[in-house]
Scaffold this active site. Structure first.
Site, PDB file in Angstrom:
ATOM      1  CE1 TYR A 171      -4.099   1.941   0.619  1.00  0.00           C
ATOM      2  CE2 TYR A 171      -2.673   3.261   2.020  1.00  0.00           C
ATOM      3  CZ  TYR A 171      -3.864   3.103   1.339  1.00  0.00           C
ATOM      4  OH  TYR A 171      -4.808   4.103   1.369  1.00  0.00           O
ATOM      5  CE  LYS A 175      -3.863   4.573  -1.966  1.00  0.00           C
ATOM      6  NZ  LYS A 175      -4.924   4.984  -2.903  1.00  0.00           N
TER       7      LYS A 175
END
Length: 280
Positions: A171, A175
């Protein structure tokens, strides 16, 4: 009053038309829940025509009946080949061969695994939906925006896009990558009248937030890695009674501002929506 009572006075008609979205087409990914649903509702309230894309079914009862005619839903998995391109084609066909706004919201959380434990499956899934799909969506809408020298893209990144202490490596990397893609598109197409910005939500009461809350009961959850990150989460995950938590609609309203002409000189920024969590 539709007309002036005196014909020799200046006539200034009252209007209910919202100039922010009237006559414009927006595409919102991840529209069925959380931030994506909130963005869909807010843009429809500003009279946008909205094409929503999601892998889950959409509940039309979550929209005002008056907005149904300006909303088109297409169900599809954005990580599957050709689905991003198909979604943009459907939006353009439904609303007159134009795309004015793209909001990339669709995303998924990882299981907090670190580099020494992340599986190929989790890495591939998270990067595919959080980074690859948004880039493909941008690639697909840019020809429409370049043709009319105007367009706005907003990518929903995360506080994890600027910090290594928020999530697992998949993650976090996805991002960070999305912020890099945002800056690249902003610079490359700045002279084409196209703006590309990112918002960085903190702990939001949304699908990702619920995933984190329920994660302890998941056998794939990396408890050891989360223990290292939990103190950072605690800085925002326990809102005071006076401030409350960050809502999806607060993020959506920030996106509406970035879409508006009031933000026409804002390009390539990563705007936190986190009540100062990101300054730690």
């Amino acid at each position: 009053m539709l007309y002036n009572t005196a014909p020799d006075k200046l006539f200034i008609p009252q209007t209910a038309v919202d100039p922010l979205g009237f006559g414009k087409v927006a595409i919102v990914t991840g529209c069925a829940s959380g931030i994506g649903l909130a963005v869909t509702q807010v843009l429809l309230a500003h009279q946008f025509q909205v094409c929503g894309l999601d892998v889950a079914e959409f509940d039309y009862q979550l929209l005002r009946e008056a907005d149904h005619g300006r909303f088109h839903f297409h169900r599809g998995d954005l990580t599957a080949p050709g689905v991003c391109e198909e979604g943009v084609r459907i939006a353009a066909h439904a609303f007159g061969s134009r795309v004015d706004v793209l909001v990339n919201v669709a995303g998924m959380m990882d299981n907090f695994h670190s580099a020494d434990g992340v599986s190929d499956d989790i890495w591939d899934k998270v990067v595919a939906i959080n980074l690859t799909a948004p880039v493909k969506m941008m690639r697909s809408v840019l020809p429409f925006m370049k043709a009319k020298k105007d367009g706005v893209i907003v990518n929903v990144a995360s506080t994890a896009g600027m910090s290594g202490a928020i999530a697992g490596i998949a993650y976090t990397s996805s991002k960070h990558g999305l912020i890099g893609a945002t800056k690249n598109v902003a610079w490359r197409f700045r002279n084409d009248g196209i703006r590309c910005n990112a918002v960085l939500p903190g702990a939001v009461d949304s699908g990702v937030g619920k995933t984190i809350a329920a994660g302890r009961n998941n056998e794939l959850w990396d408890s050891e890695a989360f223990a290292e990150i939990e103190p950072v989460h605690a800085l925002q995950a326990r809102p005071s009674e006076s401030t409350g938590s960050i809502t999806a609609h607060e993020v959506a309203k920030t996106i509406a501002f970035l879409v508006s002409d009031q933000a026409r000189t804002i390009n390539g920024v990563s705007l936190p929506v986190d009540k100062a969590w990101g300054v730690v």
